[in-house]
Every structure is written in C-alpha cells, then in structure tokens.
Design a protein around this motif. Sequence first.
Motif, PDB file in Angstrom:
ATOM      1  N   ASP A  89       0.843  -1.197   0.000  1.00 30.08           N
ATOM      2  CA  ASP A  89       0.000   0.000   0.000  1.00 30.08           C
ATOM      3  C   ASP A  89       0.876   1.243   0.000  1.00 30.08           C
ATOM      4  N   ALA A  90       0.368   2.317  -0.617  1.00 28.75           N
ATOM      5  CA  ALA A  90       1.096   3.581  -0.663  1.00 28.75           C
ATOM      6  C   ALA A  90       0.102   4.728  -0.773  1.00 28.75           C
ATOM      7  N   PRO A  91       0.450   5.897  -0.237  1.00 30.88           N
ATOM      8  CA  PRO A  91      -0.419   7.065  -0.407  1.00 30.88           C
ATOM      9  C   PRO A  91      -0.279   7.644  -1.813  1.00 30.88           C
ATOM     10  N   THR A  92      -1.189   8.552  -2.139  1.00 31.48           N
ATOM     11  CA  THR A  92      -1.057   9.286  -3.392  1.00 31.48           C
ATOM     12  C   THR A  92       0.096  10.285  -3.271  1.00 31.48           C
ATOM     13  N   GLY A  93       0.427  10.920  -4.377  1.00 33.34           N
ATOM     14  CA  GLY A  93       1.505  11.904  -4.329  1.00 33.34           C
ATOM     15  C   GLY A  93       2.736  11.458  -5.081  1.00 33.34           C
ATOM     16  N   GLY A  94       2.598  10.413  -5.912  1.00 32.53           N
ATOM     17  CA  GLY A  94       3.719   9.923  -6.684  1.00 32.53           C
ATOM     18  C   GLY A  94       4.257   8.603  -6.191  1.00 32.53           C
ATOM     19  N   TYR A  95       3.828   8.180  -5.003  1.00 32.60           N
ATOM     20  CA  TYR A  95       4.373   6.964  -4.400  1.00 32.60           C
ATOM     21  C   TYR A  95       3.884   5.701  -5.118  1.00 32.60           C
ATOM     22  N   LEU A  96       2.644   5.696  -5.563  1.00 36.46           N
ATOM     23  CA  LEU A  96       2.106   4.528  -6.260  1.00 36.46           C
ATOM     24  C   LEU A  96       2.863   4.267  -7.563  1.00 36.46           C
ATOM     25  N   LEU A  97       3.001   5.305  -8.361  1.00 41.30           N
ATOM     26  CA  LEU A  97       3.673   5.158  -9.651  1.00 41.30           C
ATOM     27  C   LEU A  97       5.153   4.822  -9.472  1.00 41.30           C
ATOM     28  N   GLN A  98       5.786   5.455  -8.495  1.00 40.31           N
ATOM     29  CA  GLN A  98       7.207   5.180  -8.267  1.00 40.31           C
ATOM     30  C   GLN A  98       7.431   3.715  -7.899  1.00 40.31           C
ATOM     31  N   ALA A  99       6.592   3.166  -7.049  1.00 40.04           N
ATOM     32  CA  ALA A  99       6.760   1.774  -6.637  1.00 40.04           C
ATOM     33  C   ALA A  99       6.571   0.826  -7.811  1.00 40.04           C
ATOM     34  N   CYS A 100       5.593   1.126  -8.665  1.00 43.31           N
ATOM     35  CA  CYS A 100       5.401   0.291  -9.857  1.00 43.31           C
ATOM     36  C   CYS A 100       6.631   0.349 -10.756  1.00 43.31           C
ATOM     37  N   ALA A 101       7.139   1.572 -10.964  1.00 46.46           N
ATOM     38  CA  ALA A 101       8.334   1.739 -11.790  1.00 46.46           C
ATOM     39  C   ALA A 101       9.530   1.018 -11.177  1.00 46.46           C
ATOM     40  N   SER A 102       9.689   1.142  -9.868  1.00 48.85           N
ATOM     41  CA  SER A 102      10.838   0.539  -9.193  1.00 48.85           C
ATOM     42  C   SER A 102      10.790  -0.978  -9.225  1.00 48.85           C
ATOM     43  N   THR A 103       9.601  -1.573  -9.054  1.00 51.62           N
ATOM     44  CA  THR A 103       9.535  -3.035  -9.103  1.00 51.62           C
ATOM     45  C   THR A 103       9.847  -3.546 -10.510  1.00 51.62           C
ATOM     46  N   GLY A 104       9.405  -2.810 -11.536  1.00 53.33           N
ATOM     47  CA  GLY A 104       9.730  -3.195 -12.905  1.00 53.33           C
ATOM     48  C   GLY A 104      11.217  -3.116 -13.177  1.00 53.33           C
ATOM     49  N   ALA A 105      11.841  -2.004 -12.789  1.00 51.62           N
ATOM     50  CA  ALA A 105      13.277  -1.820 -13.020  1.00 51.62           C
ATOM     51  C   ALA A 105      14.099  -2.827 -12.215  1.00 51.62           C
ATOM     52  N   PHE A 106      13.627  -3.115 -10.999  1.00 44.68           N
ATOM     53  CA  PHE A 106      14.348  -4.054 -10.122  1.00 44.68           C
ATOM     54  C   PHE A 106      14.320  -5.471 -10.693  1.00 44.68           C
ATOM     55  N   LEU A 107      13.156  -5.894 -11.173  1.00 44.94           N
ATOM     56  CA  LEU A 107      13.066  -7.234 -11.770  1.00 44.94           C
ATOM     57  C   LEU A 107      13.916  -7.316 -13.033  1.00 44.94           C
ATOM     58  N   ALA A 108      13.945  -6.250 -13.819  1.00 51.15           N
ATOM     59  CA  ALA A 108      14.790  -6.244 -15.023  1.00 51.15           C
ATOM     60  C   ALA A 108      16.255  -6.435 -14.652  1.00 51.15           C
ATOM     61  N   LYS A 109      16.680  -5.760 -13.610  1.00 54.95           N
ATOM     62  CA  LYS A 109      18.073  -5.891 -13.155  1.00 54.95           C
ATOM     63  C   LYS A 109      18.363  -7.328 -12.738  1.00 54.95           C
ATOM     64  N   HIS A 110      17.434  -7.917 -11.997  1.00 51.71           N
ATOM     65  CA  HIS A 110      17.612  -9.305 -11.560  1.00 51.71           C
ATOM     66  C   HIS A 110      17.717 -10.264 -12.749  1.00 51.71           C
ATOM     67  N   LEU A 111      16.822 -10.094 -13.730  1.00 51.61           N
ATOM     68  CA  LEU A 111      16.852 -10.989 -14.890  1.00 51.61           C
ATOM     69  C   LEU A 111      18.078 -10.749 -15.760  1.00 51.61           C
ATOM     70  N   ASN A 112      18.472  -9.494 -15.898  1.00 47.79           N
ATOM     71  CA  ASN A 112      19.677  -9.187 -16.693  1.00 47.79           C
ATOM     72  C   ASN A 112      20.910  -9.855 -16.098  1.00 47.79           C
ATOM     73  N   GLU A 113      20.952  -9.914 -14.756  1.00 47.91           N
ATOM     74  CA  GLU A 113      22.123 -10.480 -14.075  1.00 47.91           C
ATOM     75  C   GLU A 113      22.074 -11.981 -13.946  1.00 47.91           C
ATOM     76  N   ASN A 114      20.869 -12.540 -13.929  1.00 52.08           N
ATOM     77  CA  ASN A 114      20.727 -13.968 -13.648  1.00 52.08           C
ATOM     78  C   ASN A 114      20.037 -14.775 -14.733  1.00 52.08           C
ATOM     79  N   GLY A 115      19.463 -14.081 -15.741  1.00 54.52           N
ATOM     80  CA  GLY A 115      18.698 -14.791 -16.745  1.00 54.52           C
ATOM     81  C   GLY A 115      19.557 -15.503 -17.779  1.00 54.52           C
TER      82      GLY A 115
END
Length: 395
Positions: A369-395
């Motif tokens: 959960d996150a409040p409004t104010g940019g936190y929702l979108l940032q978390a979505c962006a961060s989880t996408g970028a984080f998973l990409a990093k994981h797959l790039n390093e381990n895929g």
Amino acid sequence: MKKRIAIIGSGPAALLLAAFLDPQKFTVTIYEKNKTSGRKFLVAGKGGFNLTHSEDINQFIKRYTPKYFLEEALLSFTNNDFRNWLDTIGIPTYVGSSKRVFPEEGIKPIEVLNAILQLLNEKGVIIKYEHTFSGWDDTSSPVINNKSIQTDYTAFALGGGSWKITGSNGSWLKTFAKKEIETKPFQASNCAYQIDWHPDFIQNNEGTPLKNIAISCNDVIQKGEAVITKFGLEGNAIYGLSPQIRGQLSSNSKATIFIDFKPLLTLDNIHSKITTSKFRNTSEILKKELKLSTSQINLLKIYLSKDVYLNAELLAKHIKKFPLEIINTAAIDKAISTVGGIGLNAISKNYELKKMPNQFCIGEMVDWDAPTGGYLLQACASTGAFLAKHLNENG
C-alpha cells in the motif's frame, strides 16, 4: 540464443520492466488485453500528472505499508533515478510546491506514455494488444487467447482492483488462487471514507474543503486538506491514513480519526488567542483570531455541546484534536488504488512466485500500500526496473 520473456499487462510496472531488460539477452513480448497500453496511467494523469515525489529516499520508503517489502527496489531505482531516466527519453520534470514531481509544463500524459513506447519499439519489444491471459496449461505455460505461450520467463503486471473502466478489475485473482498461490481480497485504498454526518451540518457544508489541516489515526499524522462530501471525507489529508483506517474498520467495524484544525499552532497558542481576544462572540473569535473557515466552525458548533463550545479550554482541545467516526470505505471501483492481490509470502525477494519458478509478479497486483503523491507510480516503476536488473544479471 536469446531467452523469451512474456510480460502480461502493460501498465507502468510492465513498461519499465521492458524498458530495462537487456535486448541482447532477451526477446520481450508484452501481452495486453486492452486495445492500447497504459489506460490507468492516462486516467491517473487527468487529475494532475504526478510522476513521483522529491523527498529524501529514506523518508520516501517509510510511506509504504509494509515498509520493508519495497525497500530494495526503491533503493535500486530511486525517485531521482526515475527522474533522470525520464529526462533521457525526452521527458524533463520539475518539483512542484507540494514537492511532487511533474512533467514540465505542456507535456501531457499521452506524450509521456508515447515516449516510453517509442523506447520499447527501438529496443525491439513486441506489444500484442487484445491478448487476454486466462491461466496456465499442464506445463505451467501461460495461456493467452486460449493458446499456450512458450516462454522462458513470465512476468505478470496485472494491476489492482480499482478503476474497472481501464480494465484494471482484479479478475485475475481467482485464477491465481486456483493455483493455490496465496492471495488477499482486494480492499479500497486512497479513497473516500464514509461518515454519518449530522443532517444540519452536511446540508450547509457539502462540497467545502477543510484546508491546511492535519488528520491523525493510530498516532500517524497526515497533513493537507480534505473535502466534505455527502458520503464523508476525501482528499490527501485522509488518503495517507488508509492502512490505519482499514485496520480499525476491520477490528471494530468503525474507525476514529482526529482533525487538527491549526497544526501550526500549539494548544497553548490557541487557548491564549481565544481568552485574550477582543471579540466576545465565540464564532467570531474562531473566524477572526484563528482564521477558521465557516465549515470548520460549523463542525465545532454542531458537534460540540454548548457548554464545551463556550469553554475556552475545552474548545481549544477540540480545535487541536476533533474526533470523527468513520463507518466504511468507498466502493473499490471508486478508489484510487487497492491493497490485496498476491500475498507477500507467495513471492521471493525478487518477486518470483515460490510455487511457479521463472514466473514473477510486480506492480500493484502485489499486496502493498502507498499514499497518493507519486508513491504509487514510483513503486510500480521501481519493481519493474528491479526485476529487469535481476533478470539481466541472472537470466
């Protein structure tokens, strides 16, 4: 030989994942059930397109519930990283007076989306529209448009349960539950909260704002403003208390919030202004000395007894801590976001489903959960970028 990645959904988490995957290692295909990408992203932009928030990342992380779950992803792809990346694709940003981050003036939400889609096109990402996920075949391959998809990795970014008009209806929840993957029912968050207003109050104050206030629940304080509606209260001063309010509603079928009408003044300051005022009428004192609005004064006058209202000490205490009882949340479809979805125990720290190797869940479909104010979108962006990093390093 390149490995194949299927990304199911095309919201912010999916798009950022695709943007950061290494095209030398992966063939990436996005499957979207709608005719276009990012419908919820565009709808959210109509209310003031706030991309992230500029506060220090250590404080930023504390805005989430639970705090620990997103920490690694947010540190890996911070709010500053997001802004810098947007700048590289031609979307410069600025920090507004609220410390929220927006695209520079004149840049519309569709232009932000198109800039991301253009980048994906340049990286060779394929997007297939009107392709609906319905489950898995006997080999745990995803089934899309009634056909099994052969892929090395599958990333789900199916969104939450709010704003059905955008296609984000959470209908996928049952599909995952049938696989015995831990799921949580969706609940409304960042939404209006129901109050059984006194008829005399709501008749004269519906639609008016309570500005420059602070609202608290379970000792968590949120500053901002809230709007009085026939249903109850809505606005940023109450949205940020969603986890605390839901917790009380779940335990007691009601929740109590407290409004501080003058958060910049101490209790002693307020008491002094009341007792030393040259005005004799209490309502006039509140208006002239404390600059309370008509709706704020009406709340105090209608909800407090005459004896309390005319007692300077008791009145001052209520100006600093005015209680209101909440009896329900708005319907999920009227909420800005939802909590629920994939349970946190069902996925690894890299968002991989524990029961389904090489299949991942990111974005709002996971139970944070996150409040409004940019936190929702940032978390979505961060989880996408984080998973990409994981797959790039381990895929």
